[in-house]
Design an enzyme around this catalytic site. Structure first.
Site, PDB file in Angstrom:
ATOM      1  N   ARG A   1      75.960  86.011  38.461  1.00  0.00           N
ATOM      2  CA  ARG A   1      77.409  85.633  37.969  1.00  0.00           C
ATOM      3  C   ARG A   1      77.705  86.365  36.636  1.00  0.00           C
ATOM      4  NH1 ARG A   1      80.614  84.126  34.064  1.00  0.00           N
ATOM      5  NH2 ARG A   1      79.459  82.350  33.775  1.00  0.00           N
TER       6      ARG A   1
ATOM      7  N   CYS B   1      80.309  90.298  28.165  1.00  0.00           N
ATOM      8  CA  CYS B   1      81.769  89.795  28.676  1.00  0.00           C
ATOM      9  C   CYS B   1      82.580  91.140  28.222  1.00  0.00           C
ATOM     10  CB  CYS B   1      81.885  88.939  27.385  1.00  0.00           C
ATOM     11  SG  CYS B   1      83.819  88.012  27.718  1.00  0.00           S
TER      12      CYS B   1
ATOM     13  N   HIS C   1      75.027  77.288  26.683  1.00  0.00           N
ATOM     14  CA  HIS C   1      74.914  78.653  27.448  1.00  0.00           C
ATOM     15  C   HIS C   1      75.200  79.617  25.922  1.00  0.00           C
ATOM     16  CE1 HIS C   1      76.892  81.504  30.376  1.00  0.00           C
ATOM     17  NE2 HIS C   1      77.110  82.305  29.108  1.00  0.00           N
TER      18      HIS C   1
ATOM     19  N   ASN D   1      73.391  87.145  28.383  1.00  0.00           N
ATOM     20  CA  ASN D   1      72.775  85.688  27.936  1.00  0.00           C
ATOM     21  C   ASN D   1      71.241  85.865  27.437  1.00  0.00           C
ATOM     22  OD1 ASN D   1      74.937  85.529  30.375  1.00  0.00           O
ATOM     23  ND2 ASN D   1      74.560  83.503  29.296  1.00  0.00           N
TER      24      ASN D   1
HETATM   25 ZN    ZN Z   1      78.476  83.949  29.438  1.00  0.00          ZN
END
Ligand code: ZN
Length: 329
Positions: free
Chosen positions: A29, A256, A223, A265
């Protein structure tokens, strides 16, 4: 599933509890949504199967957003349907709004993450809503979930918790207020995200400690993005204050779309290695993850991948330490 028994327990958990952590894979995702390459449904299913075989039991499989916005994730329903066939796998999806939540419930997701941006500017750019409008949406989603009889968990994901590229500073008091507001509105759990990689370990320890003091175990996940190389250090700092669940992307893919220059990440295989090396059981076989990384890298030719463990490989002394411990036992 096999744990990495070659890594001995060298540290106890900070509070003396059994040292265990969950690494939730979000590459399908958070990773795929920010890169240009379209990965086929068959390859996504192959990825999920291999991650599951390596021991991963929480995977964010996609996002219920309009396909015209994120064609990379247009097959989320299909991918989720497959993930649900794997016993004991908690398959989660991201839902940006009520409509997405309807789809998540229809498709039987185990958990839906509703993102909220603590930065007003980022929230308006990314979600076209103020943070408090997102809180109100979560209340409607909770009512929908309860009316449907579904047991799908609702996680409020508080993003830009350490600042953002548009607004700069985001006050801690605002992050904590919104986290509590999400729970009051009906979220089962909340998580904190450093969406653009502004955090440092001391800040992470401070904010996560305050957040835990406020909401306890309902603070579900950390996160971190590795934009400035702080990802693993931040995960360690969160672990030190009692956080035991982390999001991560295989090969550190992603970023992003509204945060120019953001890298992905924390890298799953590096994070699993770090935790296991510290004696924290993740249930994940890092050798299998490295093999999976190689397969996924083959589907993402031309994309920038991250992570360091794959370059050096596992250290030679891993098995030796076990032998030494066995000899002295
Ligand atoms: Zn993120």
């Amino acid at each position: 599933m096999s744990t990495l028994s070659v890594f001995p327990a060298t540290h106890a958990a900070p509070d003396g509890a059994s040292a265990r952590a969950v690494v939730r894979e979000v590459g399908l995702r958070d990773g795929l949504q920010s890169i240009a390459t379209l990965v086929s449904t068959a390859h996504k299913i192959e990825w999920i199967n291999a991650a599951y075989a390596a021991g991963q039991r929480e995977i964010e499989v996609g996002s219920f957003v309009p396909a015209r916005l994120l064609p990379q994730l247009a097959d989320t329903a299909e991918v989720l349907a497959h993930a649900k066939t794997l016993p004991g796998l908690l398959a989660s999806v991201l839902v940006p709004n009520y409509k997405g939540a309807e789809r998540a419930l229809e498709c039987g997701a185990g958990l839906m993450v509703v993102p909220l941006s603590a930065s007003h500017a980022h929230s308006l750019a990314n979600l076209r809503k103020t943070p408090d409008a997102v809180v109100a949406e979560v209340a409607r989603i909770r009512a929908l979930r309860d009316a449907s009889g579904s047991r799908c968990l609702i996680e409020g994901g508080v993003g830009t918790a350490f600042g953002c590229t548009l607004q700069g500073e985001v006050p801690e008091s605002e992050v904590l207020r919104l986290m509590q507001a999400l729970l009051d509105a009906g979220a089962d759990r909340v998580s904190l995200a450093d969406t653009v990689g502004y955090a440092d370990p001391a800040w992470v320890a401070r904010l996560f400690e305050k957040a835990r003091a406020l909401v306890g175990d309902r603070l579900w996940c950390a996160h971190f993005h590795d934009t400035r190389g702080m990802g693993l250090a931040n995960a360690y700092a969160a672990w030190q204050v009692g956080i035991t669940r982390f999001d991560a992307c295989l090969a550190g893919i992603g970023g992003c779309p509204h945060a120019p220059g953001a890298s992905g990440n924390v890298t799953t295989e590096d994070l699993v290695f770090m935790l296991e090396r510290m004696g924290v059981a993740t249930g994940i076989d890092v050798t299998a993850l490295l093999a999976l990384r190689q397969r996924v890298a083959g589907w993402l030719e031309g994309e920038t991948l991250h992570g360091t463990l794959w370059q050096a490989g596992l250290p030679q002394n891993a098995a030796r330490t076990v032998l030494r411990e066995a000899a002295t036992a």
